[in-house]
Design an enzyme around this catalytic site. Structure first.
Site, PDB file in Angstrom:
ATOM      1  N   ARG A 102       6.910  -9.271   2.981  1.00 44.55           N
ATOM      2  CA  ARG A 102       5.639  -9.057   2.168  1.00 44.55           C
ATOM      3  C   ARG A 102       4.698 -10.103   2.443  1.00 44.55           C
ATOM      4  O   ARG A 102       4.872 -11.106   2.458  1.00 44.55           O
ATOM      5  CB  ARG A 102       6.538  -9.406   0.699  1.00 44.55           C
ATOM      6  CG  ARG A 102       5.355  -9.696  -0.390  1.00 44.55           C
ATOM      7  CD  ARG A 102       5.866  -9.761  -1.646  1.00 44.55           C
ATOM      8  NE  ARG A 102       6.302  -8.277  -2.133  1.00 44.55           N
ATOM      9  CZ  ARG A 102       6.629  -7.843  -3.433  1.00 44.55           C
ATOM     10  NH1 ARG A 102       6.468  -8.775  -4.383  1.00 44.55           N
ATOM     11  NH2 ARG A 102       6.893  -6.779  -3.807  1.00 44.55           N
ATOM     12  N   HIS A 129       3.145  -0.046  -0.542  1.00 52.59           N
ATOM     13  CA  HIS A 129       4.365  -0.602  -1.135  1.00 52.59           C
ATOM     14  C   HIS A 129       5.285   0.419  -0.932  1.00 52.59           C
ATOM     15  O   HIS A 129       5.904   1.162  -1.914  1.00 52.59           O
ATOM     16  CB  HIS A 129       4.197  -1.054  -2.383  1.00 52.59           C
ATOM     17  CG  HIS A 129       5.152  -2.149  -2.937  1.00 52.59           C
ATOM     18  ND1 HIS A 129       6.469  -2.414  -2.140  1.00 52.59           N
ATOM     19  CD2 HIS A 129       5.470  -2.464  -4.203  1.00 52.59           C
ATOM     20  CE1 HIS A 129       7.328  -3.146  -3.057  1.00 52.59           C
ATOM     21  NE2 HIS A 129       6.514  -3.323  -4.276  1.00 52.59           N
ATOM     22  N   GLN A 132       8.979   0.467  -2.935  1.00 51.00           N
ATOM     23  CA  GLN A 132       8.772   0.841  -4.360  1.00 51.00           C
ATOM     24  C   GLN A 132       8.655   2.219  -4.691  1.00 51.00           C
ATOM     25  O   GLN A 132       9.492   2.835  -5.609  1.00 51.00           O
ATOM     26  CB  GLN A 132       7.620   0.301  -4.927  1.00 51.00           C
ATOM     27  CG  GLN A 132       7.298   0.294  -6.306  1.00 51.00           C
ATOM     28  CD  GLN A 132       8.259  -0.344  -7.241  1.00 51.00           C
ATOM     29  OE1 GLN A 132       8.478  -1.400  -7.160  1.00 51.00           O
ATOM     30  NE2 GLN A 132       9.098   0.366  -8.132  1.00 51.00           N
ATOM     31  N   ASP A 219      -0.056   0.562 -12.917  1.00 53.79           N
ATOM     32  CA  ASP A 219      -0.045  -1.042 -12.119  1.00 53.79           C
ATOM     33  C   ASP A 219      -1.019  -1.960 -12.629  1.00 53.79           C
ATOM     34  O   ASP A 219      -2.088  -1.308 -13.281  1.00 53.79           O
ATOM     35  CB  ASP A 219       0.163  -0.524 -10.726  1.00 53.79           C
ATOM     36  CG  ASP A 219       0.370  -1.824  -9.913  1.00 53.79           C
ATOM     37  OD1 ASP A 219       1.050  -2.850 -10.321  1.00 53.79           O
ATOM     38  OD2 ASP A 219       0.070  -1.962  -8.668  1.00 53.79           O
ATOM     39  N   CYS A 259       5.815  -0.217 -11.771  1.00 52.39           N
ATOM     40  CA  CYS A 259       6.183  -0.812 -10.591  1.00 52.39           C
ATOM     41  C   CYS A 259       7.108  -2.287 -11.175  1.00 52.39           C
ATOM     42  O   CYS A 259       7.834  -2.788 -10.695  1.00 52.39           O
ATOM     43  CB  CYS A 259       5.702  -0.908  -9.467  1.00 52.39           C
ATOM     44  SG  CYS A 259       3.814  -1.704  -9.751  1.00 52.39           S
ATOM     45  N   ARG A 287      15.253   0.148  -6.845  1.00 52.26           N
ATOM     46  CA  ARG A 287      14.954  -0.727  -5.610  1.00 52.26           C
ATOM     47  C   ARG A 287      16.120  -0.969  -4.919  1.00 52.26           C
ATOM     48  O   ARG A 287      16.133  -0.907  -3.613  1.00 52.26           O
ATOM     49  CB  ARG A 287      14.338  -1.977  -6.279  1.00 52.26           C
ATOM     50  CG  ARG A 287      12.852  -1.656  -6.925  1.00 52.26           C
ATOM     51  CD  ARG A 287      11.830  -1.011  -6.028  1.00 52.26           C
ATOM     52  NE  ARG A 287      11.596  -1.822  -4.999  1.00 52.26           N
ATOM     53  CZ  ARG A 287      10.886  -2.885  -4.616  1.00 52.26           C
ATOM     54  NH1 ARG A 287      10.219  -3.383  -5.902  1.00 52.26           N
ATOM     55  NH2 ARG A 287      10.578  -3.596  -3.623  1.00 52.26           N
TER      56      ARG A 287
HETATM   57  N1  NVA Z   1      -0.199  -4.108  -6.971  1.00 52.97           N
HETATM   58  C1  NVA Z   1       0.699  -5.012  -7.158  1.00 52.97           C
HETATM   59  C2  NVA Z   1       2.102  -4.485  -7.213  1.00 52.97           C
HETATM   60  C3  NVA Z   1       3.143  -5.599  -7.316  1.00 52.97           C
HETATM   61  C4  NVA Z   1       4.406  -5.007  -7.202  1.00 52.97           C
HETATM   62  C5  NVA Z   1       0.388  -6.062  -6.356  1.00 52.97           C
HETATM   63  O1  NVA Z   1       0.322  -5.985  -5.143  1.00 52.97           O
HETATM   64  O2  NVA Z   1       0.548  -7.395  -6.761  1.00 52.97           O
HETATM   65  N1   CP Z   2       7.744  -4.217  -8.110  1.00 52.46           N
HETATM   66  C1   CP Z   2       7.724  -5.401  -7.063  1.00 52.46           C
HETATM   67  O1   CP Z   2       7.840  -5.086  -5.848  1.00 52.46           O
HETATM   68  O2   CP Z   2       8.344  -6.435  -7.935  1.00 52.46           O
HETATM   69  P1   CP Z   2       8.299  -7.840  -7.311  1.00 52.46           P
HETATM   70  O3   CP Z   2       6.728  -8.109  -7.006  1.00 52.46           O
HETATM   71  O4   CP Z   2       8.759  -8.499  -8.297  1.00 52.46           O
HETATM   72  O5   CP Z   2       9.067  -7.728  -5.872  1.00 52.46           O
END
Ligand code: NVA
Ligand code: CP
Length: 301
Positions: A102, A129, A132, A219, A259, A287
């Site tokens: 990540r 992502h 997800q 989101d 998400c 997930r």
């Molecule tokens: N768009 C959000 C998704 C988190 C799961 C982010 O990138 O922070």
């Molecule tokens: N939805 C998601 O990826 O959650 P986290 O940021 O908690 O991993």
């Protein structure tokens, strides 16, 4: 399938076979049946951003598959002090059987795959992502009994989630409508690809996008790494919210997904969130099952 870098790399058939395996693994999980399909294998999990769901579901997933997961915080490994991705990839490939990462730049994930010799899974970048969205598709199919022909509507920022949802939903035969402000559209290349399917629209008009939708999704307005823009974004996204007015134009049995984490009264009202909490937390649970399927697909011998 060697890596999961983005959904655009997968065929419709590959996506469906991940969802089918995810359903089987979920069913076995509920019955207490375990198959140690990744016995003796270790997954490295590199995080340069925060996580609750991704970290815990990957770690539990590896455990349930008989393997081991190693949490590697970007703050602690030498990557965070400037060791290049190409060296990190070659070193970690000598110890591990797979990496989930990540991070910010999609190019870092692509480079890990390019320079390493083990499977790489994208656990979120600024661009995508995919894990997800596989869980999202599993949840939609579970609740609606099908994917093809459903209308999917995303309300909010044209961010990593929007990008991956567009690709995933269109690949499995859904119609996709995005409602976002003019300056916050999804990735232009993805939009171009999406428009060519003839099943995609992107508009600032929320009721038009949400009309007769089977699935509504939203989101956060400011993603991880955009904390400095929070005030500007709050102004730009005012009204881009899933609320009773949006629910009123969608199909009466429309489901709502998020998400997570969610910001109540920003992108979704607390009322709509709680009315659809069953679907949203099924989505969070999935997930685990969807990622176990991905891990089997990329790491099993
Ligand atoms: N768009 C959000 C998704 C988190 C799961 C982010 O990138 O922070
Ligand atoms: N939805 C998601 O990826 O959650 P986290 O940021 O908690 O991993």
């Amino acid at each position: 399938m060697k890596h999961l870098l983005k959904l655009g790399d997968l065929s419709r058939e590959e996506i469906i076979s991940i969802l089918d395996l995810a359903d089987t693994l979920k069913d076995e999980n509920k019955k207490g049946i375990t198959h140690h399909r990744l016995k003796g294998k270790t997954l490295g999990m590199i995080f340069t951003k925060s996580s609750t769901r991704t970290r815990v579901s990957f770690e539990v997933g590896m455990y349930e598959l008989g393997g081991n997961a190693l949490f590697l915080s970007g703050r602690d490994i030498q990557l965070g002090r400037g060791e290049p991705i190409c060296d990190t990839a070659r070193v970690l490939s000598r110890y591990l059987d797979g990496i989930m990462i990540r991070t910010f730049d999609q190019s870092d994930v692509e480079d890990l795959a390019k320079f390493g010799s083990i499977p790489i899974v994208n656990g979120l970048t600024d661009y995508a992502h995919p894990c997800q969205v596989l869980a999202d598709l599993q949840t939609i199919r579970e609740h609606k009994g099908k994917l093809e022909g459903l209308k999917f509507c995303f309300v909010g920022d044209g961010n990593n989630m929007a990008n991956s949802l567009i690709v995933g939903c269109l690949k499995v035969g859904m119609e996709v409508a995005i409602a976002c402000p003019e300056n916050y559209k999804p990735d232009p290349e993805i939009m171009k690809w999406a428009e060519a399917t003839g099943r995609f629209t992107c508009t600032p008009d929320i009721p038009a996008a949400a009309k007769d939708a089977d699935v509504l999704y939203t989101d956060v307005w400011a993603s991880m790494g955009q904390e400095d823009e929070a005030a500007i974004r709050r102004a730009a996204f005012a009204g881009y919210q899933i609320n009773d007015d949006v629910m009123a134009v969608a199909k009466p049995d429309a489901m709502v997904l998020h998400c997570l984490p969610a910001h109540r009264e920003e992108e979704i009202t607390a009322k709509v969130f709680e009315e659809h909490a069953g679907e949203i937390f099924d989505e969070a649970e999935n997930r685990l099952h969807a990622q176990k399927a991905v891990l089997c697909m990329v790491m099993e011998g």
